[in-house]
Write an enzyme that holds these catalytic residues in place. Sequence first.
Site, short mmCIF file in Angstrom:
data_model
loop_
_atom_site.label_atom_id
_atom_site.label_comp_id
_atom_site.label_asym_id
_atom_site.label_seq_id
_atom_site.Cartn_x
_atom_site.Cartn_y
_atom_site.Cartn_z
N GLU A 27 77.28 84.15 2.83
CA GLU A 27 77.94 84.51 1.58
C GLU A 27 77.22 85.71 0.97
O GLU A 27 76.00 85.89 1.17
CB GLU A 27 77.88 83.31 0.62
CG GLU A 27 78.51 83.59 -0.73
CD GLU A 27 78.72 82.33 -1.58
OE1 GLU A 27 78.36 81.22 -1.13
OE2 GLU A 27 79.25 82.47 -2.70
N ASN A 72 81.66 80.72 -3.53
CA ASN A 72 82.07 81.05 -4.89
C ASN A 72 82.27 82.55 -5.07
O ASN A 72 83.10 82.98 -5.86
CB ASN A 72 81.02 80.55 -5.89
CG ASN A 72 80.88 79.03 -5.86
OD1 ASN A 72 81.78 78.33 -5.40
ND2 ASN A 72 79.75 78.53 -6.32
N ASN A 172 88.31 79.18 -2.00
CA ASN A 172 87.10 78.36 -1.89
C ASN A 172 86.97 77.42 -3.09
O ASN A 172 87.11 77.88 -4.23
CB ASN A 172 85.87 79.28 -1.85
CG ASN A 172 84.56 78.50 -1.85
OD1 ASN A 172 84.23 77.85 -0.85
ND2 ASN A 172 83.83 78.54 -2.95
N GLU A 173 86.74 76.16 -2.84
CA GLU A 173 86.44 75.16 -3.88
C GLU A 173 87.28 75.38 -5.14
O GLU A 173 86.74 75.44 -6.25
CB GLU A 173 84.94 75.17 -4.21
CG GLU A 173 84.10 74.73 -3.04
CD GLU A 173 82.63 74.46 -3.37
OE1 GLU A 173 82.18 74.79 -4.48
OE2 GLU A 173 81.94 73.89 -2.48
N TYR A 253 76.92 68.69 0.05
CA TYR A 253 75.48 68.93 0.14
C TYR A 253 74.78 67.65 -0.30
O TYR A 253 75.23 67.01 -1.27
CB TYR A 253 75.04 70.08 -0.78
CG TYR A 253 75.65 71.40 -0.41
CD1 TYR A 253 75.04 72.22 0.54
CD2 TYR A 253 76.83 71.85 -1.00
CE1 TYR A 253 75.59 73.45 0.89
CE2 TYR A 253 77.38 73.08 -0.65
CZ TYR A 253 76.76 73.87 0.29
OH TYR A 253 77.32 75.09 0.64
N GLU A 304 81.24 73.67 4.67
CA GLU A 304 79.96 73.78 3.95
C GLU A 304 79.31 72.41 4.01
O GLU A 304 79.83 71.45 3.43
CB GLU A 304 80.15 74.19 2.49
CG GLU A 304 80.49 75.66 2.32
CD GLU A 304 80.48 76.14 0.88
OE1 GLU A 304 79.62 75.67 0.10
OE2 GLU A 304 81.34 76.96 0.54
N GLN A 359 73.76 77.52 4.48
CA GLN A 359 74.26 78.75 5.04
C GLN A 359 73.37 79.14 6.22
O GLN A 359 72.61 78.28 6.69
CB GLN A 359 74.28 79.81 3.95
CG GLN A 359 75.23 79.41 2.80
CD GLN A 359 75.57 80.52 1.83
OE1 GLN A 359 75.24 81.66 2.04
NE2 GLN A 359 76.23 80.18 0.72
O1 AHR Z 1 76.82 77.52 -0.44
C1 AHR Z 1 76.56 77.72 -1.79
C2 AHR Z 1 77.78 77.44 -2.67
O2 AHR Z 1 78.07 76.07 -2.62
C3 AHR Z 1 79.07 78.11 -2.27
O3 AHR Z 1 79.19 79.39 -2.78
C4 AHR Z 1 80.10 77.21 -2.86
O4 AHR Z 1 81.29 77.21 -2.13
C5 AHR Z 1 79.44 75.86 -2.92
O5 AHR Z 1 79.54 75.29 -4.17
#
Ligand code: AHR
Length: 508
Positions: A27, A72, A172-173, A253, A304, A359
Amino acid sequence: MKTTKIFADRNLTVGQVQPTLYGSFLEHLGRAVYEGIYEPGHPTADENGFRGDVLELIQELNVPIVRYPGGNFVSGYDWRDGIGPKDKRPVRLDLAWHTTEPNEFGTDEFLKWCKKAGVVPMMAVNLGTGTVKDAAQLVEYCNHAGGTALSDLRRANGAEEPYRVAYWCLGNEMDGHWQIGHLTADEYGRKAFEAAKVMRWTNGETDREAPNGRLKLIVSGSSNHEMPTFPEWDRIVLEHTYEQVDYLSMHRYYEYAPQSRRPLEDFFGAADDMKRYIDTMRATIEYVRAKVRSARKVRISFDEWNIWTQSAPRREPLWKKAPHLLEDVYTFRDALVFAGLMNTLLNSCDVVHIGCLAQLVNVIAPIMTEKGGGVFRQTTFYPFRYLSNSARGETVRTFSDSDTFENVYGEGRYINEAVNYDRKTGTVVVSLCNYAQEQREVELELRSFGKLKATEYVEMTSADLDAVNGFGIERVVPQERELPSVKEGSRVMLTLPPMSWSFLKFTA
Ligand code: AHR
């Protein structure tokens, strides 16, 4: 001491592991691009500014596909800012991470980098501030052969041949209030449908032909299963888009947050929690498939996933270029949970066809770099490297009598496993996490593979759960163990140290 019995039979498989399961993500965030993969003037950089030392480690990880440019970031990004002569590109505020984006690196640089790295690009379009037209025009810029303003602009920018980018994320999200241009599920579902339709038309996908092949489109699912809109978001979005898309995205995450006084078990429960999350998404997809009477199979792109201490404060000042953001240094404890997450992805490979470790460099990443200096492999680098290089066949279904522990997500198994079989080479790969605080015996029964012999056995363990790696310090690395004997060619007794990850290879 309890002996855990794990049984696997070659004839009972979950499915084929798609190479794209071992993808990653870059990113425009912190030092992922700038000082990460791209640093003109670095001693290992080529004429394009691509760091050679970073590329070498990416090759070690054997990553086949990389998602870009966000995240993001993409929801405020105008791809036109990142093309053409570098001295003419605008410097912009990035409102996702409150940094300054110089736009020195953009679409053409990324696609060139992919070619050099030998990875397939997975591009994301902006469905936050971006329009259907912006998305379609990016497809035209990348994929149309020539003879139009945008395709000729690409040619003028140095790429004579179309890039033929196949994988595209539709935003994205978009369920998150933190997203620039956040939408409701109905709003996003409609927009994603239109974007998908027009992107396909731009790619020449008519009833008659599709010169570049069909695009593989990924619609944004829930950002995590703690979202209040989960899993309704996914149902509604899929009901709008089912016939147009190929994948539903998932993100998650996990975090070890000792300051919140959550027990270690809550962290160790991550792998089984991720499995339940995937199963709910699988069920949601099946529900919508039945509801819209479709014969198509939509799969999951878990684009992700990782460990990320999100509660850590971000200390960098506002509007810096390439600040040190989200530079988590992973502990041995993190690597142990990370290995369990990889087991879960392998055990769900029938439905999870794409996985992107989020990432790749510097930002919550397995690879860290120093500006003008060296690189190091984080603790999490190793489970990824071992599995990505070896577990490329079919995941074999496992049956285990592991005992369990309670945690915030429900039940977690002390012994977490994945077994993979490559028919071409006759290799069986076993990945085992021991989340118990004591040593455990495991009896592994690998049936119908032929007479097996162990060829590799490594283990990651540490008396210090907080142990980390750094520049010039590789403290947490897998250690070789003596190969176990295989009784009657199929039964193996193993002693797993407390809190450890083990990786074994057998050949018939
Ligand atoms: O990977 C970091 C961030 O986590 C990304 O930009 C977003 O998609 C997620 O919230």
